[in-house]
Design a protein around this motif. Structure first.
Motif, short mmCIF file in Angstrom:
data_model
loop_
_atom_site.label_atom_id
_atom_site.label_comp_id
_atom_site.label_asym_id
_atom_site.label_seq_id
_atom_site.Cartn_x
_atom_site.Cartn_y
_atom_site.Cartn_z
N LEU A 147 0.84 -1.19 0.00
CA LEU A 147 0.00 0.00 0.00
C LEU A 147 0.88 1.25 0.00
O LEU A 147 1.73 1.42 0.87
N ASN A 148 0.71 2.12 -1.01
CA ASN A 148 1.44 3.39 -1.06
C ASN A 148 0.77 4.44 -0.18
O ASN A 148 1.42 5.10 0.61
N TRP A 149 -0.54 4.59 -0.38
CA TRP A 149 -1.33 5.56 0.40
C TRP A 149 -2.80 5.23 0.27
O TRP A 149 -3.20 4.47 -0.61
N GLU A 150 -3.59 5.81 1.16
CA GLU A 150 -5.04 5.67 1.10
C GLU A 150 -5.68 6.97 1.57
O GLU A 150 -5.09 7.71 2.37
N LYS A 151 -6.84 7.26 1.06
CA LYS A 151 -7.60 8.44 1.45
C LYS A 151 -9.05 8.01 1.69
O LYS A 151 -9.62 7.27 0.90
N LYS A 152 -9.62 8.50 2.77
CA LYS A 152 -11.01 8.21 3.10
C LYS A 152 -11.83 9.43 2.73
O LYS A 152 -11.44 10.56 2.98
N LEU A 153 -12.99 9.21 2.11
CA LEU A 153 -13.92 10.26 1.76
C LEU A 153 -15.21 10.00 2.53
O LEU A 153 -15.80 8.94 2.42
N VAL A 154 -15.61 10.97 3.34
CA VAL A 154 -16.74 10.77 4.25
C VAL A 154 -18.06 10.91 3.52
O VAL A 154 -18.25 11.84 2.75
N GLY A 155 -18.98 9.97 3.79
CA GLY A 155 -20.31 10.01 3.21
C GLY A 155 -21.17 11.08 3.86
O GLY A 155 -20.79 11.69 4.86
#
Length: 157
Positions: A147-155
């Motif tokens: 895994l390089n990176w992750e981003k969470k987008l809030v509903g």
């Protein structure tokens, strides 16, 4: 009239020399008795096919067997150009998670996965916690499976 016929003939010959028949390479199947779906696949510059499959229950993919932790998990897999599954990993948690799209980044050096999740879920060792119901994520995966990176987008819920 003779000029039109000559141009049409020349166009037909040119088109015929540029068309090439597709050659069947390989196909794989996997699954279980539950509903499973693979929303997208992509081929990297080395000829590997990367895909995701959303599943529930126990899923068998070319000898790799996975059991979902919740109502639905997803698998990230890589098949080499000969059709052999050389990498497969489960991503999931206690609720429903889904990979919805997989693409190669603009540099051609990483896999980008987008999807949705509820509750808490694990994507390649990183735990994401939803704030609403139906949060989204985008993650970058190196071709070696890291895994390089992750981003969470809030509903909105």
């Amino acid at each position: 009239m003779k000029l039109k016929l000559t141009l049409c003939l020349l166009a037909a010959i040119t088109l015929a020399t540029q068309l090439q028949a597709q050659t069947f390479q390989w196909a794989k199947s996997g699954g279980n008795i539950d509903e499973n779906f693979s929303p997208s696949s992509v081929i990297d510059k080395s000829g590997n096919t990367w895909s995701t499959v959303n599943y529930s229950g126990t899923y068998n993919l070319s000898g790799f067997e996975f059991t979902s932790a919740g109502s639905q998990d997803f698998i990230i897999s890589r098949f080499n150009k000969n059709g052999n599954c050389v990498f497969a990993v489960n991503c999931g948690g206690a609720e429903a998670e889904a990979a919805l799209s997989v693409e190669i980044d603009q540099a051609g050096s990483a896999l980008i996965i987008a999807g949705a999740f509820n509750g808490t879920f694990n994507i390649l060792g990183k735990v994401l916690v939803a704030i609403g119901s139906g949060d989204a994520f985008v993650a970058s995966l190196a071709f070696v499976g890291k895994l390089n990176w992750e981003k969470k987008l809030v509903g909105l819920d």
